[in-house]
Design a protein around this motif. Structure first.
Motif, short mmCIF file in Angstrom:
data_model
loop_
_atom_site.label_atom_id
_atom_site.label_comp_id
_atom_site.label_asym_id
_atom_site.label_seq_id
_atom_site.Cartn_x
_atom_site.Cartn_y
_atom_site.Cartn_z
N ARG A 69 -13.86 -21.87 27.84
CA ARG A 69 -12.67 -21.09 27.44
C ARG A 69 -12.99 -20.07 26.35
NH1 ARG A 69 -9.88 -23.96 24.60
NH2 ARG A 69 -11.07 -25.88 24.45
N VAL A 70 -14.26 -19.71 26.24
CA VAL A 70 -14.69 -18.81 25.17
C VAL A 70 -14.26 -17.38 25.48
CG1 VAL A 70 -16.70 -17.90 23.97
CG2 VAL A 70 -16.64 -20.30 24.64
N SER A 71 -13.80 -16.66 24.44
CA SER A 71 -13.32 -15.29 24.61
C SER A 71 -14.25 -14.31 23.88
CB SER A 71 -11.90 -15.15 24.06
OG SER A 71 -11.91 -15.26 22.64
N PHE A 72 -13.90 -13.03 23.94
CA PHE A 72 -14.67 -11.98 23.26
C PHE A 72 -14.76 -12.25 21.76
CE2 PHE A 72 -14.84 -7.93 20.99
CZ PHE A 72 -15.98 -7.36 21.55
N ALA A 73 -13.66 -12.72 21.18
CA ALA A 73 -13.64 -12.98 19.73
C ALA A 73 -14.65 -14.07 19.36
CB ALA A 73 -12.24 -13.40 19.30
N GLY A 74 -14.71 -15.13 20.14
CA GLY A 74 -15.64 -16.22 19.84
C GLY A 74 -17.08 -15.77 19.97
N LEU A 75 -17.39 -15.01 21.06
CA LEU A 75 -18.76 -14.56 21.27
C LEU A 75 -19.18 -13.52 20.24
CD1 LEU A 75 -18.74 -14.33 25.18
CD2 LEU A 75 -20.04 -15.94 23.78
N SER A 76 -18.23 -12.77 19.74
CA SER A 76 -18.55 -11.76 18.72
C SER A 76 -19.15 -12.39 17.47
CB SER A 76 -17.29 -10.97 18.34
OG SER A 76 -16.79 -10.27 19.45
N SER A 77 -18.75 -13.64 17.19
CA SER A 77 -19.28 -14.32 16.01
C SER A 77 -20.77 -14.57 16.12
CB SER A 77 -18.54 -15.65 15.79
OG SER A 77 -18.83 -16.57 16.83
N LEU A 78 -21.30 -14.55 17.37
CA LEU A 78 -22.74 -14.77 17.58
C LEU A 78 -23.55 -13.49 17.51
CD1 LEU A 78 -22.60 -17.27 20.59
CD2 LEU A 78 -23.26 -17.82 18.25
N SER A 79 -22.88 -12.34 17.50
CA SER A 79 -23.61 -11.06 17.59
C SER A 79 -24.57 -10.88 16.42
CB SER A 79 -22.61 -9.90 17.65
OG SER A 79 -21.77 -9.90 16.50
N ALA A 80 -24.21 -11.40 15.24
CA ALA A 80 -25.09 -11.27 14.07
C ALA A 80 -26.36 -12.10 14.22
CB ALA A 80 -24.35 -11.68 12.80
N LEU A 81 -26.35 -13.06 15.17
CA LEU A 81 -27.50 -13.93 15.37
C LEU A 81 -28.39 -13.47 16.52
CD1 LEU A 81 -25.63 -17.35 15.01
CD2 LEU A 81 -27.14 -16.30 13.32
N THR A 82 -28.04 -12.33 17.12
CA THR A 82 -28.84 -11.79 18.23
C THR A 82 -29.52 -10.50 17.79
OG1 THR A 82 -26.87 -10.64 19.04
CG2 THR A 82 -27.35 -12.78 20.00
N PRO A 83 -30.72 -10.21 18.23
CA PRO A 83 -31.56 -11.00 19.14
C PRO A 83 -32.42 -12.05 18.44
CG PRO A 83 -32.62 -8.93 18.69
CD PRO A 83 -31.33 -8.90 17.92
N SER A 84 -32.24 -12.21 17.16
CA SER A 84 -33.02 -13.23 16.45
C SER A 84 -32.09 -14.04 15.57
CB SER A 84 -34.11 -12.56 15.60
OG SER A 84 -34.85 -13.52 14.88
N PRO A 85 -32.04 -15.38 15.76
CA PRO A 85 -32.90 -16.18 16.64
C PRO A 85 -32.44 -16.20 18.10
CG PRO A 85 -31.39 -17.62 15.51
CD PRO A 85 -31.13 -16.25 14.97
N LEU A 86 -31.13 -15.94 18.37
CA LEU A 86 -30.61 -16.08 19.73
C LEU A 86 -31.07 -14.93 20.61
CD1 LEU A 86 -26.92 -17.33 19.26
CD2 LEU A 86 -28.78 -18.53 20.42
N LYS A 87 -31.91 -15.25 21.58
CA LYS A 87 -32.37 -14.23 22.51
C LYS A 87 -31.53 -14.21 23.78
CE LYS A 87 -37.14 -14.50 20.86
NZ LYS A 87 -36.97 -13.27 20.06
N ARG A 88 -30.77 -15.30 24.02
CA ARG A 88 -29.99 -15.39 25.26
C ARG A 88 -28.73 -16.21 25.03
NH1 ARG A 88 -33.56 -17.14 30.00
NH2 ARG A 88 -34.20 -14.96 29.84
N VAL A 89 -27.59 -15.64 25.36
CA VAL A 89 -26.30 -16.34 25.33
C VAL A 89 -25.67 -16.17 26.70
CG1 VAL A 89 -24.03 -16.53 24.28
CG2 VAL A 89 -25.99 -15.89 22.86
N VAL A 90 -25.56 -17.26 27.46
CA VAL A 90 -25.01 -17.21 28.83
C VAL A 90 -23.55 -17.64 28.77
CG1 VAL A 90 -25.23 -18.04 31.19
CG2 VAL A 90 -27.27 -17.74 29.78
N ALA A 91 -22.65 -16.74 29.16
CA ALA A 91 -21.21 -17.01 29.04
C ALA A 91 -20.47 -16.59 30.30
CB ALA A 91 -20.64 -16.31 27.82
N ILE A 92 -21.09 -16.76 31.47
CA ILE A 92 -20.38 -16.44 32.72
C ILE A 92 -19.22 -17.41 32.90
CG2 ILE A 92 -22.35 -15.39 33.89
CD1 ILE A 92 -22.89 -18.06 35.21
N TRP A 93 -18.21 -16.98 33.66
CA TRP A 93 -17.01 -17.79 33.96
C TRP A 93 -16.30 -18.26 32.68
CZ3 TRP A 93 -21.40 -19.89 36.97
CH2 TRP A 93 -21.50 -19.27 38.21
N ASN A 94 -16.15 -17.35 31.72
CA ASN A 94 -15.35 -17.60 30.53
C ASN A 94 -14.23 -16.59 30.48
OD1 ASN A 94 -16.37 -19.69 28.30
ND2 ASN A 94 -18.16 -18.98 29.43
N ASN A 95 -13.50 -16.57 29.39
CA ASN A 95 -12.38 -15.63 29.26
C ASN A 95 -12.88 -14.28 28.75
OD1 ASN A 95 -10.74 -17.74 30.03
ND2 ASN A 95 -10.23 -18.32 27.93
#
Length: 885
Positions: A756-782
């Protein structure tokens, strides 16, 4: 004018002329006709003489009626009626609706009226309840003496029952899109809760009635006791009074039926008192509950997905066809049906017809204490015995299963303490149970062991005991391998031995023209234990007793032999070989011990390296209880796959024992679809901290569970990949994980598909990409594709995947899935295919998907050729058909 004609095609040019004249417009009829002809509209003279004569209509009606009657089952006939009406047109449909409306009132009035001869009907209900009361009023303990009756109401201890079952819900939606799977997963979060037996058929949602219920639970958890509770409460007028009749059928009894029969015959085998009124009972089937107990004991349980249905009470068919028809509602569609089964057989139940899934979780510590009090009927003694058990963590853990709790109480009752050192495994407890009953049934009796054998001239007592146990074990083994639990006395005269009566139940079954005595082991686990005793102590190679030619493999044994395999491992351990040699005189089977240990270690080594399903092997390792054995493992990688099985307390014990002995970094731990909870995750936390890859998908993880995951992410020095797909998490849970990731900054991949993750929730991870997070898979979410583009614009790389556009990433995923399929057994492969053969993915046109499904199809074809089990072959064939469309 044109609008009028199109709305009402029966309008004539004369009518149109009059309408126009009323509006003050004078037009000749020929002008109106020319205007209509330009729009391809032509006037026709109505046929005054009917095209069809009465005998033509009768002939067509007769053909329609025959087509309807040819259809199987009520639902099929209704569908055929609708198909015929669809071809007839609006007028016939209106006539049909009018007729059914006229019939509705009398039917409703008739339904509200009591059955004819109400007094006689009520007498029949009372008689049936008295029969059920007599059958259910006594608790059947395994070591109950002949003639001894223990009141059920005084000894019944509450079972913990939970509504909802994760893996079954996924199975119910097999081969549907992930989007639909996500909806069912979100509904499941609100449905999983404790219920009482009286609430099994309650419908709190107010939508569809709860008619078909599936009750599951591990061996000995209390499924049959729950059935006895239902029968006892019903017969005493306490609960389930919405039913007039409850028919109780056991699959053990049904195994004895070897020829086509009707449902009437099956019911009357043990309910002859209903013979005169069975038609009345089944006509009012909404007041009927049919209980089918022990589906996993049914010898045809793998063949219940049938294409032929029985629809009438007196229609004969194979037992499997009758039962499938009952469960699917083709036979007695208004009746309620309750089925009980061990989890390993659930995949063969046509779960599409099930309205409610229920799992029995056994006893809590409170219920264990209550059980001890009721068993010993002495508060001081019960407390003393409970303290002995509480001092042994394993025994206390095993006591959450009622059958094991009873066995532990029986051991303590016979010995007033533990016979040897405290039991460390389930096999240890069963061995002590065996020794306790041998002692109880041979000590201080006129009948000695020597007199129990037919060839007793001067032979030592221990030799007689060995012969008796091996004959009983041979019987158990033979029946288990043939998936039989009931047998006649003619099968083996060992059943007449007094000692053997401690482990067998006798019942009488009405056969045509006679009554037969039929025997069974007091519990299926007892039969499995004796079968393993025979395999381990008989002077024959293991490959012979396991019917596997010159070689055998633990992984190749069918799923229904899991518990047998654990017992076999425990009995082939050094400590139990020594104990049995000392107490019963059995010769230690050193060659078998060495052979089994070598095979166990080689299989375990391979499974840890390739990541195949390993739970059964971990139980076997636990049963061995040998530290030196674990040192033989020389692992390069430690991959632990426990996926797609609801894990019990005993399962977690086996996992913890293994990981305690193997102090390596865990390359991969797969807990997908295991129904793992926050409490279980907390217990596993020390091992989760050692993981490099951790998969927790397809589990409903609440905020408490996510807090444990966040603690692991925050503290782990090794975790680089985390899977949380289909766990029903939203933005709030993601915010918590984001803060945890910032602490160590080592997590590289986060998979969160189907949540049930939305754009707002995923935006919180943007500061962690591309290091350390190189891949965030969020298909079939909001989140949509445009928002995905925005997210990737916030970071310097293409780190967020919200669709199937990243071919390289999905190609890696496909390779991982294919490798997992290749190392899986055929049974596990079927479970895995339910997930990967998704229609929405099959329709993808990208090259990686085509390559993946071609490889998967080739693997399935190979397995079909190699597979010896028809039901697994059939399911694999179904998947091949889907992939080759």
């Amino acid at each position: 004018m044109l609008r009028t004609v199109r709305v009402n095609p029966q309008t004539s040019t004369k009518d149109l002329q009059h309408d126009l004249a009323a509006d003050g417009v004078t037009v000749h009829r020929s002008t109106i006709q020319r205007t209509l002809h330009k729009e391809m509209l032509y006037e026709r003279v109505m046929q005054t003489k009917p095209f069809l004569r009465p005998h033509h209509k009768q002939s067509r009606l007769r053909d329609d009626r025959e087509e309807i009657q040819y259809e199987k089952g009520p639902r099929g006939r209704v569908r055929k009626v609708l198909d015929i009406l669809d071809c007839k047109g609006e007028e016939e449909a209106r006539i049909f609706m009018s007729v059914t409306q006229d019939l509705k009132e009398p039917i409703l009035k008739h339904a509200d009226q009591p059955p004819k001869q109400k007094t006689e009907y009520q007498k029949l209900i009372a008689k049936h309840k008295s029969v059920l009361k007599r059958r259910s009023e006594s608790m059947l303990y395994y070591n109950t003496r002949h003639g001894e009756k223990i009141p059920f109401s005084e000894h019944y201890v509450n079972l913990l029952i939970v509504k909802g079952h994760h893996s079954l819900e996924i199975k119910r939606h097999e081969l549907l899109t992930f989007g639909q799977q996500r909806i069912s997963l979100q509904q499941r979060a609100t449905e999983q809760r404790l219920i009482k037996p009286a609430q099994l058929f309650s419908n709190e949602t107010g939508t569809l009635p709860t008619k078909k219920i599936l009750v599951t639970g591990v061996a000995g958890i209390g499924k049959t006791v729950l059935v006895q509770k239902i029968l006892c409460d019903f017969s005493n007028g306490k609960e389930h009074q919405s039913f007039d009749f409850i028919i109780h059928l056991t699959f053990r009894d049904l195994n004895l039926v070897s020829k086509p029969v009707s449902l009437r015959e099956l019911i009357l085998r043990k309910n002859g008192h209903l013979s005169k009124h069975l038609d009345t009972i089944t006509e009012n089937d909404t007041k009927l509950l049919i209980i089918l107990d022990g589906f996993d004991e049914f010898k045809h349980y793998k063949g219940c997905e049938v294409d032929v249905f029985v629809t009438e009470l007196d229609e004969e068919g194979e037992v499997v066809e009758i039962l499938s028809s009952l469960m699917l509602g083709e036979l007695l569609p208004g009746a309620s049906v309750l089925v009980t089964s061990r989890p390993m057989a659930v995949g063969h139940i046509p779960v599409g017809s099930i309205d409610s899934f229920v799992i029995i979780t056994g006893f809590s510590t409170i219920e264990i204490r209550d059980f001890f009090q009721r068993f010993y009927q002495d508060e001081v003694l019960a407390s003393k015995m409970f303290d002995i058990v509480a001092a042994n963590e394993l025994m206390l853990t095993l006591c959450y299963i009622p059958a094991f709790c009873l066995i532990v109480c029986s051991i303590l009752k016979e010995n007033n303490c533990l016979a040897t050192a405290s039991p460390r495994t389930m096999t240890d407890i069963y061995v002590q149970y065996l020794l306790a009953l041998i002692k109880s049934h041979t000590q201080n009796r006129v009948e000695s062991l020597a007199s129990l054998a037919s060839d007793s001239s001067g032979v030592e007592h221990q030799e007689h005991l060995q012969k008796i146990l091996l004959r009983l074990g041979r019987l158990a083994h033979q029946k288990l391998m043939n998936q039989e639990t009931l047998f006649y006395s003619s099968d083996d005269d060992i059943v007449k031995c007094a000692l053997v009566s401690a482990f067998l139940d006798k019942t009488s079954v009405q056969e045509p023209g006679c009554t037969e005595d039929v025997y069974s082991f007091t519990h299926l686990t007892i039969q499995e234990f004796f079968a393993a005793l025979y395999s381990s102590m008989e002077d024959a190679r293991l490959s012979e007793t396991l019917s596997s030619g010159t070689e055998y493999s633990i992984q190749s044994l069918p799923g229904n032999l899991d518990l047998f395999t654990r017992f076999l491992s425990g009995l082939l351990s050094e400590r139990n070989q020594v104990l049995l040699s000392r107490t019963t005189g059995f010769r230690p089977q050193e060659d078998k011990m060495k052979s089994f240990r070598t095979r166990l270690m080689s299989d375990t080594q391979a499974l840890c390296e390739n990541g195949a399903y390993i739970l059964t092997h971990l139980h076997c390792v636990l049963e061995q209880q040998d530290v030196l054995l674990m040192q033989e493992l020389k692992l390069q990688h430690l991959r632990v796959n426990l996926s797609d099985v609801t894990l019990s307390t005993m399962d977690y014990n086996a996992v913890k024992h293994f990981l305690n002995e193997i102090q390596l970094t865990i390359s991969e731990l797969d807990l997908t679809g295991t129904n793992v909870t926050a409490e279980a995750l907390r217990e596993l936390k020390p091992y989760l901290l050692r993981c490099e890859k951790l998969w927790l998908g397809e589990n409903t993880l609440d905020m408490e569970a996510i807090k444990v995951v966040a603690e692991v992410v925050q503290a782990s020095d090794t975790l680089t990949e985390l899977g949380l797909g289909w766990t029903d998490i939203g933005d709030e849970e993601l915010f918590l994980l984001t803060e945890a990731i910032k602490v160590k900054n080592i997590l590289r991949e986060l998979w969160m598909e189907g949540n049930r993750v939305s754009f707002a929730g995923l935006s919180s991870l943007s500061a962690l990409t591309p290091s350390p997070l190189k891949r965030v898979v969020a298909i079939w979410n909001n989140i949509n594709d445009d928002e995905g583009v925005q997210l990737n614009n916030l970071c310097s790389g293409q780190c967020f995947s919200v669709s199937f556009t990243d071919d390289s990433m999905w190609e890696e995923w496909a390779k991982w899935v294919l490798q997992r399929c290749e190392v899986s057994s055929s049974e596990k492969l079927v479970t895995f295919l339910h997930k990967v053969c998704d229609i929405s993915i099959c329709s993808l046109k990208c090259s990686w998907a085509k390559t993946f499904y071609l490889s998967l199809t080739h693997l399935i074809r190979t397995r079909i050729e190699q597979c010896l089990e028809e039901d697994v072959q059939r399911k694999l064939q179904k998947f091949e058909d889907i992939l080759t469309l």
